[in-house]
Design a protein around this motif. Structure first.
Motif: not given
Length: 269
Positions: A50, A79-80, A82, A85, A148-149, A151, A200
């Motif tokens: 990460s 994501e990484d 945030l 996370h 995919r989600r 942000v 995003e």
């Protein structure tokens, strides 16, 4: 290469940068190195790493290596970066207060008990196969591809504060240059159709501006990925035996390499 006197940068990433499904010669760092740049690329990547792991590893690698002029961090989506996370036992980027906390993935009791046996009979390849199968999420049809989600719903103020802290923290870890490479989460396959609108986009623009205001490089591959798909309908992710989602294939690795070649060709020291 790490100990050599060749000027170099470290390309940091998780399994996307590791690219184990792609031939060595077709991975981003090796394609970059084949382009006869003054700088060479040295990849440090592994599944599960990460942004917080890179933060703590940077000064250690600089002490171990020679002529490391900077660092390039590969981000696949946001994501990484945030806060909150995290992956299992890896280091963490947290809030309240904003901080980076180190954590190491120590070997399990099972690993310690059988490591000597595995080494003695040279069973490393079988052990790696077991590990990969144990954590693999099998998908039998394209319709079940992971979505995919976007942000998470953080306010713009919260995102700005968190990312300004993160970028400033990374700058203080090295005297060399720092560059983030953004790989978009689109085009992607969701519920059987190709999605090209990036959820995003607004957040990416914010992160890019924070990097630029801090004197940190930012390479955005959004247009390159969009163009590659539009012109040839080639997905930069996925392989012949899997849906076009997930890890970067040879096309995706090539686009990352091309962006690095262009960036460093025009970079003045």
């Amino acid at each position: 290469m790490l100990k050599s006197r060749i000027p170099k940068f470290i390309l940091w990433g998780d399994s996307y940068a590791d690219g184990v499904q792609v031939d060595d010669s077709l991975r981003a760092a090796n394609l970059f190195n084949a382009s006869s740049q003054r700088l060479k690329a040295f990849t440090v990547a592994n599944g599960g790493l990460s942004v917080a792991d890179y933060y703590f590893a940077i000064p250690r690698y600089e002490r171990l290596g020679n002529d490391i002029e900077g660092h390039v961090i590969l981000l696949v989506g946001l994501e990484d970066v945030l806060p909150g996370h995290q992956v299992a036992c890896h280091s963490r980027f947290l809030t309240a207060p904003l901080r980076l906390e180190e954590s190491a993935c120590l070997p399990s009791k099972l690993s310690l008990e059988y490591a000597s046996l595995v080494s003695r009979f040279r069973l490393e390849s079988l052990f790696e196969l077991y590990r990969s199968l144990a954590k693999y999420r099998f998908r039998l049809t394209a319709m079940h591809a992971e979505e995919r989600r976007p942000v998470p719903n953080l306010s713009k103020t919260e995102l700005h504060r968190s990312w300004a802290f993160l970028v400033d923290s990374f700058k203080r870890q090295t005297a060399g240059f720092l560059v983030f490479v953004y790989v978009p989460i689109v085009p992607a396959l969701e519920r059987g159709r190709i999605v090209t609108v990036n959820p995003e986009e607004e957040s990416k623009i914010l992160f890019k501006r924070i990097c630029q205001d801090s004197g940190v490089g930012f390479i955005d591959l959004s247009q390159a990925f969009k163009k590659a798909y539009a012109e040839g309908e080639h997905m930069p992710r996925g392989f012949f035996n899997a849906p076009p989602t997930g890890h970067l294939n040879a096309d995706g690795q090539r686009l990352v390499a091309a962006s690095l070649i262009e960036y460093f060709s025009g970079r003045t020291r």
